[in-house]
Design an enzyme around this catalytic site. Structure first.
Site, PDB file in Angstrom:
ATOM      1  CD  GLU A   1       6.894   4.209  -0.631  1.00 27.54           C
ATOM      2  OE1 GLU A   1       6.577   4.306   0.574  1.00 27.54           O
ATOM      3  OE2 GLU A   1       6.810   5.153  -1.442  1.00 27.54           O
TER       4      GLU A   1
ATOM      5  CG  HIS B   1       2.046   2.788  -1.106  1.00 25.12           C
ATOM      6  ND1 HIS B   1       2.897   2.841  -0.016  1.00 25.12           N
ATOM      7  CD2 HIS B   1       2.143   3.997  -1.713  1.00 25.12           C
ATOM      8  CE1 HIS B   1       3.476   4.024   0.034  1.00 25.12           C
ATOM      9  NE2 HIS B   1       3.033   4.746  -0.984  1.00 25.12           N
TER      10      HIS B   1
ATOM     11  CG  HIS C   1       3.552   4.844  -5.900  1.00 20.81           C
ATOM     12  ND1 HIS C   1       4.924   4.962  -5.840  1.00 20.81           N
ATOM     13  CD2 HIS C   1       3.081   5.254  -4.681  1.00 20.81           C
ATOM     14  CE1 HIS C   1       5.279   5.410  -4.646  1.00 20.81           C
ATOM     15  NE2 HIS C   1       4.178   5.604  -3.938  1.00 20.81           N
TER      16      HIS C   1
END
Length: 263
Positions: free
Chosen positions: A178, A147, A210
């Site tokens: 991210e 992530h 995602h």
């Protein structure tokens, strides 16, 4: 005294992924800590709202769950975050637990998945065994999509990459949606090799938005599409690592370290 466990997750709107990962972790905890009342909470207000609207299922936030535990007479609370790194969401859980410390005799927050060097090694070994990293090399590579975070804990991803390299998995790459290493960093690394085949795997507890869209989606901006446009043959895995029993066991061991005296 009554003991309770709160499994705290970010959450996902993907019902099947939720049941296979977060639900499985919660079940593993219930089986390991028999005699404890097990509750769950999600930290994402958007996820909770969408689940309520789409499925008619209410999932409380951290403070709501702690209030319910208090009303149920729970005196000792042990919170197990299902996050991978001790980042922003983990801090959110920790701060909320502090707000409720006067409501319970004990309230402790356990560690996320990657909390020590032993955790890094254990997770690397688990993923190697399950996804057979030993078959990489020459013209094959694996990319783990994490992530990522703007939090200092984002460094865990590079640390995990270092552990993979130390273990000889030099054709397994960690990148994030991210945070860093970013996707462009990944492309630069891949360009140094002569890979033809790349497997994309979510390095996330649940395979949610995602994994299905940013990683494996059909849009031109997805990782799959961008890599295909560069000539790579891509295969994808759309299962979160939280589905693996060995990963679930790590969470249970972390929880045992803070709740051990109450077992």
């Amino acid at each position: 005294m009554k003991n309770g466990i709160l499994a705290a997750s970010f959450g996902t709107t993907y019902k099947e992924a939720r049941e296979l990962s977060l639900g499985a972790i919660e079940k593993a905890i219930s089986l390991r800590f028999q005699g404890f009342a097990v509750y769950k909470a999600y930290t994402s207000s958007i996820v909770k709202k969408r689940i309520q609207e789409k499925e008619g299922v209410f999932i409380p936030g951290i403070l709501q769950a702690l209030q319910k535990m208090y009303e149920d007479g729970i005196e000792n609370v042990y919170i197990q975050p299902t996050h991978i790194i001790p980042g922003e969401e983990y801090n959110k859980i920790f701060n909320m637990s502090n707000q409720c410390k006067d409501m319970f005799n004990i309230i402790k927050v356990s560690a996320p998945l990657l909390n020590s060097y032993n955790d890094f090694e254990a997770v690397a070994d688990i993923l190697c065994h399950y996804y057979n990293f030993n078959k990489t090399g020459k013209d094959k590579a694996v990319v783990l999509m994490g992530h990522g975070s703007g939090h200092d804990a984002n460094k865990c991803y590079r640390q995990f990459q270092d552990v993979l390299i130390q273990k000889g998995f030099t054709d397994v790459f960690v990148s994030t949606v991210e945070g860093t290493p970013a996707f462009d960093d990944l492309l630069n690394e891949l360009d140094k090799h002569t890979y033809k085949y790349i497997t994309l795997i979510p390095f996330m507890v649940t395979a949610g938005d995602h994994a299905h869209n940013d990683m494996a989606g059909s849009s031109k901006d997805s990782w799959k599409s961008r890599l295909q446009s560069l000539g790579y043959n891509i295969s994808v895995v759309t299962h979160g690592i939280g589905e693996l029993k060995e990963i679930q066991d790590i969470y249970s061991r972390h929880l045992e370290s803070v709740a051990g005296s109450s077992i």
